[in-house]
Design a protein around this motif. Structure first.
Motif, PDB file in Angstrom:
ATOM      1  N   SER A  69       0.740  -1.168  -0.031  1.00  0.00           N
ATOM      2  CA  SER A  69       0.020   0.045   0.005  1.00  0.00           C
ATOM      3  C   SER A  69       0.784   1.136  -0.001  1.00  0.00           C
ATOM      4  N   PHE A  70       2.149   1.268   0.987  1.00  0.00           N
ATOM      5  CA  PHE A  70       2.756   2.449   1.002  1.00  0.00           C
ATOM      6  C   PHE A  70       3.525   2.675  -0.575  1.00  0.00           C
ATOM      7  N   LEU A  71       3.773   1.596  -1.136  1.00  0.00           N
ATOM      8  CA  LEU A  71       4.582   1.899  -2.392  1.00  0.00           C
ATOM      9  C   LEU A  71       3.664   2.170  -3.647  1.00  0.00           C
ATOM     10  N   THR A  72       2.299   1.647  -3.491  1.00  0.00           N
ATOM     11  CA  THR A  72       1.306   2.083  -4.532  1.00  0.00           C
ATOM     12  C   THR A  72       1.173   3.533  -4.337  1.00  0.00           C
ATOM     13  N   SER A  73       1.071   4.229  -3.109  1.00  0.00           N
ATOM     14  CA  SER A  73       0.874   5.578  -3.084  1.00  0.00           C
ATOM     15  C   SER A  73       1.992   6.444  -3.501  1.00  0.00           C
ATOM     16  N   CYS A  74       3.351   6.033  -3.182  1.00  0.00           N
ATOM     17  CA  CYS A  74       4.634   6.515  -3.542  1.00  0.00           C
ATOM     18  C   CYS A  74       4.663   6.494  -4.861  1.00  0.00           C
ATOM     19  N   THR A  75       4.355   5.273  -5.750  1.00  0.00           N
ATOM     20  CA  THR A  75       4.494   5.255  -7.075  1.00  0.00           C
ATOM     21  C   THR A  75       3.492   6.485  -7.776  1.00  0.00           C
ATOM     22  N   ASN A  76       2.166   6.299  -7.363  1.00  0.00           N
ATOM     23  CA  ASN A  76       1.360   7.439  -7.876  1.00  0.00           C
ATOM     24  C   ASN A  76       2.144   8.799  -7.730  1.00  0.00           C
ATOM     25  N   LEU A  77       2.591   9.149  -6.763  1.00  0.00           N
ATOM     26  CA  LEU A  77       2.847  10.608  -6.703  1.00  0.00           C
ATOM     27  C   LEU A  77       4.097  10.922  -7.565  1.00  0.00           C
ATOM     28  N   ILE A  78       4.992   9.672  -7.697  1.00  0.00           N
ATOM     29  CA  ILE A  78       6.217   9.834  -8.752  1.00  0.00           C
ATOM     30  C   ILE A  78       5.649   9.923 -10.176  1.00  0.00           C
ATOM     31  N   ASP A  79       4.895   9.225 -10.385  1.00  0.00           N
ATOM     32  CA  ASP A  79       3.919   9.212 -11.713  1.00  0.00           C
ATOM     33  C   ASP A  79       3.444  10.677 -12.085  1.00  0.00           C
ATOM     34  N   ARG A  80       2.715  10.844 -11.087  1.00  0.00           N
ATOM     35  CA  ARG A  80       2.136  12.524 -11.147  1.00  0.00           C
ATOM     36  C   ARG A  80       3.112  13.420 -11.486  1.00  0.00           C
ATOM     37  N   TRP A  81       4.149  13.353 -10.577  1.00  0.00           N
ATOM     38  CA  TRP A  81       5.182  14.488 -10.981  1.00  0.00           C
ATOM     39  C   TRP A  81       5.898  14.167 -12.176  1.00  0.00           C
ATOM     40  N   LYS A  82       6.256  12.805 -12.784  1.00  0.00           N
ATOM     41  CA  LYS A  82       6.625  12.760 -13.847  1.00  0.00           C
ATOM     42  C   LYS A  82       5.710  13.279 -15.075  1.00  0.00           C
ATOM     43  N   LYS A  83       4.819  13.320 -14.928  1.00  0.00           N
ATOM     44  CA  LYS A  83       3.811  13.844 -15.897  1.00  0.00           C
ATOM     45  C   LYS A  83       3.923  15.105 -16.101  1.00  0.00           C
ATOM     46  N   LEU A  84       3.814  15.867 -14.772  1.00  0.00           N
ATOM     47  CA  LEU A  84       3.885  17.309 -14.795  1.00  0.00           C
ATOM     48  C   LEU A  84       5.206  18.054 -15.262  1.00  0.00           C
ATOM     49  N   THR A  85       6.418  16.984 -14.970  1.00  0.00           N
ATOM     50  CA  THR A  85       7.725  17.410 -15.694  1.00  0.00           C
ATOM     51  C   THR A  85       8.230  17.231 -16.939  1.00  0.00           C
ATOM     52  N   SER A  86       7.073  16.220 -17.637  1.00  0.00           N
ATOM     53  CA  SER A  86       7.380  15.636 -18.876  1.00  0.00           C
ATOM     54  C   SER A  86       7.512  16.767 -19.989  1.00  0.00           C
ATOM     55  N   LEU A  87       6.882  17.728 -20.153  1.00  0.00           N
ATOM     56  CA  LEU A  87       6.978  18.633 -21.060  1.00  0.00           C
ATOM     57  C   LEU A  87       8.531  19.261 -21.019  1.00  0.00           C
ATOM     58  N   HIS A  88       8.978  20.110 -20.142  1.00  0.00           N
ATOM     59  CA  HIS A  88       9.939  21.041 -20.397  1.00  0.00           C
ATOM     60  C   HIS A  88      11.053  20.309 -19.219  1.00  0.00           C
TER      61      HIS A  88
END
Ligand code: HEM
Length: 367
Positions: free
Chosen positions: A21-40
């Protein structure tokens, strides 16, 4: 009694079972941040609400298991309820005001009933599901401690929790565990942005122990630099700044006699900043002071470090919080470097917990 029944739910073995459960939540955060940084390749983001989402998600998953979406709904309602309670606390008061059916009071009663109803429903479902397979979430563990007999009775039982106790414990998980851990992670990002050399040391340690692989309990237990950093952040910015104690009987503290019936307050914040214990650099960030462990961290070797309280009421979620924070920070360091946004203003303020008053705008760069 409640504490004795709750303690096994936070045992290290049980926490191991919650790792997915800890890892799923942390992975969701990293994926969200990766999307936000993906453009620039980089982006500016206020990490404070981000960590509230992370820690709320972790508690919902670990507390309610497969029913975590319903659990999240409880937290949303509870957030609204806390805001209303705080508003009431800070406004004009006269005795009996809370019983008057004002618009806000009616909303509070409604929220309270809604929260209780959702939790009752969750408990009903869990109890049915538990006959088939045992889940490892906190609610299931608490329910195993319940001999509820009449499922929805709320009278007292000996040596077991009542359904109302379980409801209160579910609410407490959220209140005690969400904001505190979110604040620890928020201040850590701020401080590591202010001290890039420590950010670098922490990243090197994480990459040495975990590489780019998803961290596990074995390697996070060996993160010494990261632990020193967290301890120093908890010393300088303790999420809980005050501890309250009520003397049931006449008590002697350090030669001072305190009569029964007195409420005493220990300021963790003042103790953690006191040069008598921490030396002339008490207000500076220096994780080295924790290099030989917590017991040897203060100048006079007197215990002066109480971010999780002490004694019989010490925080039950201490290990839970540290696993969550270490996994979260390790994964962030693996994937991003970060610095403070020019718009950041350093203004710690106490608003239930100690938080950065104007948020924590941080520039993230994908590595
Ligand atoms: C960095 C994160 C955290 C900090 C700094 C923190 C700090 C504290 C403090 C100072 C207390 C009061 C202790 C006392 O009165 O002596 C406390 C109590 C408590 N905490 Fe935490 N906490 C954190 C995270 C958590 C988490 C994640 C959970 C649960 C998931 C949790 C559950 C509890 C509970 C249930 C109590 C009440 C214990 C009792 O009354 O016996 N805490 N915490």
């Amino acid at each position: 009694m409640r504490r004795r029944l709750m303690t096994p739910a936070f045992h290290v073995d049980k926490l191991k079972g919650m790792l997915p459960s800890f890892l799923t939540s942390c992975t969701n955060l990293i994926d969200r941040w990766k999307k936000l940084t993906s453009l620039h390749g980089s982006t500016e983001i206020d990490v404070m609400p981000e960590f509230h989402i992370l820690t709320g998600d972790v508690i919902a998953r670990t507390a309610f298991g497969s029913s975590y979406e319903k659990g999240s709904k409880i937290f949303e309602l509870q957030k609204e309820q806390i805001t209303l309670v705080l508003e009431a606390y800070n406004s004009f008061y006269f005795p009996g005001l809370r019983f008057i059916p004002t618009k806000k009071n009616r909303r509070r009663y409604k929220l309270d009933n809604e929260i209780k109803e959702i939790i009752r429903d969750l408990i009903r479902r869990k109890q049915q599901g538990m006959q088939n397979k045992l889940e490892e979430d906190l609610l299931s563990l608490l329910l195993q401690k319940c001999k509820l007999g009449d499922q929805f009775a709320s009278h007292d039982h000996n040596n077991c929790l009542t359904i109302d106790d379980v409801i209160e414990e579910c609410k407490l998980f959220y209140i005690a565990g969400q904001e505190t851990t979110a604040n620890l992670l928020t201040w850590t990002m701020i401080v590591l942005s202010m001290h890039p050399s420590w950010q670098k040391k922490a990243r090197e340690e994480v990459l040495r122990l975990c590489g780019k692989e998803t961290p596990g309990l074995n390697n996070i237990n060996h993160l010494k630099i990261v632990s020193m950093i967290f301890n120093e952040v908890l010393r300088l910015y303790p999420p809980v700044t005050l501890l309250f104690r009520y003397t049931k009987q006449e008590t002697n503290i350090g030669g001072m006699s305190i009569p029964a019936g007195v409420e005493t307050v220990l300021s963790i914040l003042s103790l953690h900043h006191d040069p008598k214990h921490w030396g002339h650099d008490a207000t500076e960030f220096n994780p080295e002071r924790f290099s030989e462990g917590v017991a040897k961290s203060s100048k006079d070797d007197q215990m002066a470090f109480y971010p999780f309280g002490w004694g019989p009421r010490i925080c039950l979620g201490q290990n839970f919080a540290m696993i969550e924070a270490k996994l979260g920070l390790a994964m962030i360091l693996q994937h991003f470097s970060f610095q403070l946004s020019p718009s950041y203003t350093h203004a710690p303020r106490q608003h239930i917990t100690l938080q950065p008053q104007h948020g924590a705008p941080i520039i993230l760069r994908c590595l």
